[in-house]
Design an enzyme around this catalytic site. Sequence first.
Site, PDB file in Angstrom:
ATOM      1  N   THR A 103       0.828  -1.210   0.000  1.00 57.82           N
ATOM      2  CA  THR A 103       0.000   0.000   0.000  1.00 57.82           C
ATOM      3  C   THR A 103       0.859   1.254   0.000  1.00 57.82           C
ATOM      4  O   THR A 103       2.016   1.223   0.468  1.00 57.82           O
ATOM      5  CB  THR A 103      -0.918   0.021   1.246  1.00 57.82           C
ATOM      6  OG1 THR A 103      -1.557   1.292   1.358  1.00 57.82           O
ATOM      7  CG2 THR A 103      -0.119  -0.222   2.511  1.00 57.82           C
ATOM      8  N   ASP A 104       0.305   2.353  -0.471  1.00 57.00           N
ATOM      9  CA  ASP A 104       1.019   3.628  -0.427  1.00 57.00           C
ATOM     10  C   ASP A 104       1.242   4.106   1.000  1.00 57.00           C
ATOM     11  O   ASP A 104       2.102   4.953   1.269  1.00 57.00           O
ATOM     12  CB  ASP A 104       0.275   4.702  -1.225  1.00 57.00           C
ATOM     13  CG  ASP A 104      -1.166   4.927  -0.761  1.00 57.00           C
ATOM     14  OD1 ASP A 104      -1.594   4.270   0.212  1.00 57.00           O
ATOM     15  OD2 ASP A 104      -1.862   5.742  -1.381  1.00 57.00           O
ATOM     16  N   GLU A 105       0.487   3.544   1.937  1.00 55.80           N
ATOM     17  CA  GLU A 105       0.581   4.005   3.323  1.00 55.80           C
ATOM     18  C   GLU A 105       1.910   3.659   3.986  1.00 55.80           C
ATOM     19  O   GLU A 105       2.250   4.232   5.025  1.00 55.80           O
ATOM     20  CB  GLU A 105      -0.571   3.437   4.147  1.00 55.80           C
ATOM     21  CG  GLU A 105      -1.923   3.980   3.748  1.00 55.80           C
ATOM     22  CD  GLU A 105      -3.012   3.594   4.739  1.00 55.80           C
ATOM     23  OE1 GLU A 105      -2.747   3.632   5.953  1.00 55.80           O
ATOM     24  OE2 GLU A 105      -4.111   3.241   4.296  1.00 55.80           O
ATOM     25  N   TYR A 130      -1.771  -0.533  11.013  1.00 55.44           N
ATOM     26  CA  TYR A 130      -2.045  -1.241   9.762  1.00 55.44           C
ATOM     27  C   TYR A 130      -0.886  -1.094   8.791  1.00 55.44           C
ATOM     28  O   TYR A 130      -0.343  -2.075   8.270  1.00 55.44           O
ATOM     29  CB  TYR A 130      -3.332  -0.709   9.130  1.00 55.44           C
ATOM     30  CG  TYR A 130      -3.478  -1.082   7.675  1.00 55.44           C
ATOM     31  CD1 TYR A 130      -3.824  -2.375   7.296  1.00 55.44           C
ATOM     32  CD2 TYR A 130      -3.239  -0.144   6.667  1.00 55.44           C
ATOM     33  CE1 TYR A 130      -3.934  -2.728   5.965  1.00 55.44           C
ATOM     34  CE2 TYR A 130      -3.347  -0.488   5.336  1.00 55.44           C
ATOM     35  CZ  TYR A 130      -3.693  -1.774   4.981  1.00 55.44           C
ATOM     36  OH  TYR A 130      -3.796  -2.114   3.664  1.00 55.44           O
ATOM     37  N   LYS A 134       1.970  -3.738   7.049  1.00 53.34           N
ATOM     38  CA  LYS A 134       2.234  -3.855   5.610  1.00 53.34           C
ATOM     39  C   LYS A 134       3.718  -3.641   5.322  1.00 53.34           C
ATOM     40  O   LYS A 134       4.304  -4.320   4.471  1.00 53.34           O
ATOM     41  CB  LYS A 134       1.382  -2.854   4.835  1.00 53.34           C
ATOM     42  CG  LYS A 134      -0.117  -3.082   4.947  1.00 53.34           C
ATOM     43  CD  LYS A 134      -0.552  -4.406   4.341  1.00 53.34           C
ATOM     44  CE  LYS A 134      -0.604  -4.368   2.829  1.00 53.34           C
ATOM     45  NZ  LYS A 134      -1.167  -5.611   2.257  1.00 53.34           N
TER      46      LYS A 134
END
Length: 646
Positions: A103-105, A130, A134
């Site tokens: 994810t970009d997060e 979260y 990742k």
Amino acid sequence: MSTFTPKNILITGAAGFIASHVANRLIRNYPEYKIVVLDKLDYCSNLKNLLPSKSSPNFKFVKETLAVLTFFEFTKNNIYGTHVLLEACKVTGQIRRFIHVSTDEVYGETEEDAIVGNHEASQLLPTNPYSATKAGAEMLVMAYGRSYGLPVITTRGNNVYGPNQFPEKLIPKFILLAMRGKTLPIHGDGSNVRSYLYCEDVAEAFEVVLHKGEVGHVYNIGTKKERRVIDVANDICQLFNMDPDKNIQFVDNRPFNDQRYFLDDQKLKNLGWSERTTWEEGLKKTMEWYTSNPEWWGDVSGALLPHPRMLMMPGGIERHFDGAEQYESGKSEFTGNSNQTKMLVPASKTSPSPQKPALKFLIYGRTGWIGGLLGKLCEKQGIAYEYGKGRLEERSQLVADILAVKPTHVFNAAGVTGRPNVDWCETHKTETIRANVAGTLTLADVCRENGLLMMNFATGCIFEYDAKHPEGSGIGFKEEDKPNFTGSFYSKTKAMVEELLRDYDNVCTLRVRMPISSDLNNPRNFITKISKYNKVVNIPNSMTILDELLPISIEMAKRNLRGIWNFTNPGVVSHNEILEMYKKYIDSDFKWTNFTLEEQAKVIVAPRSNNEMDASKLKNEFPELLSIKESLIKYVFEPNRKTPAE
């Protein structure tokens, strides 16, 4: 560019939103591929998402039987689950591609004024549990690639929207609420920015990565077209002929609601992928699908609450919602950010006298180190403040900020320094100019038109030791001296804008150097950096202890001081002297190795500035200002002491 052709493909989580679109696309376009999809059919999975592939001879569905009943399910799924898959692939020894979807997060929050997105080599700085899981999963994937030669590829994607998405996410939630004639709840003020990609474009991106992606590489799947949450709500209101003023409801913000994620997707574009679906076209298609399939997900009334919470049910099935979640597409309900854009300390309700208006600061650079610390200082001192939402190079946005906030002072802590360091600026010159020169000048000019003082955080890395200011002489560069260091493009832009700002009588320029704070875990802290280097040079330099000097910057604003100021503690300190203190106060076993400037030049792109700044002007204004070594001990090392006191 070599092309990979698979024979057998396993897709995990393929009854979910994104993976079902990928699976259906590959099954449709490549009938010669044998594709098995695996899913445990959790709350956001639906076998109906795979109906287009049901009758295809090259498709097989397998239900996963793993059930996890724990609050930490996302940790188990993202880290433990990934580890299980990696180990299984290693044991078989037959896997030719392992494509890991991240994810970009994992990059963390992007600075609001950033004009270039995070690229694949950017540092991972997740801001919530979260995204941390990742990032942890990515580390496992990378380790298996390096240690066991597993052919891994990782993707990091922006928000995804389109048909089949479970309505815990922003766009399907808003559409279903609009269909029911209900108000659209927006967390906070709706200024959070996201980049949205249509699901079919994302499925095509995975198709390209599968066939053309290089083993061991990471690919961002993103778009430069950003939208605020409030803009998304307005667009959906327009599709349903609803009045936004009457049908948008602002509710309490959720924790961990990052302001912005922004990606550089050029690497994937180089493989031949590009975004095809416009926002208007994609949103219309999505709306039409949901209006045609209103019962696709059954009873989702709980998911449409302003602040739902996932409750765990036996078998890992999550069906009930009555707490907090995220409203962006393609993200977990566990994500978020504790930082908020709105001011946290309200202005006094009593009417101040015209001579002494209540202070209210407008701060640019919310996601930056100094900008974030300024906000905390305002809270501590009871000063009302808000963070600017406009980009520095967009004049109209800056004007809108000032009209909305009505500040007494503006602080500019925004700009481009480059990541992981200033070498980035050498290959991104136009972007650096746009932010450091054009953006800063625009903000100064807008402030001048509105009669506002701008406190501008600049740099002292525009000087280097010379014949008139030799190293070790105690003769420092003064405020009126002309910059003499042009070794890095970053320094060139900062020197350029400083010279132009001399003609603005509403600007107070603060030359910061090698900033240090008591937070020794912050990756931007000079001490944190050099304590992790394999080798360091040993040169005396002027430096800025933020714990002491940032409160002084607020006091300077109160006094309406202007002009250029060397914003450093008096005196100099060398790398070795700092590391000796680190060894004395933090880690008695700490060791380091020195190397010369000539040796350093071989491992960096642009030369670095080394100098002594004359801080007598600042010392005269603030006699209590400590020398650099005294300040280091008082504000940094004593509060962090881990070794026994002598």
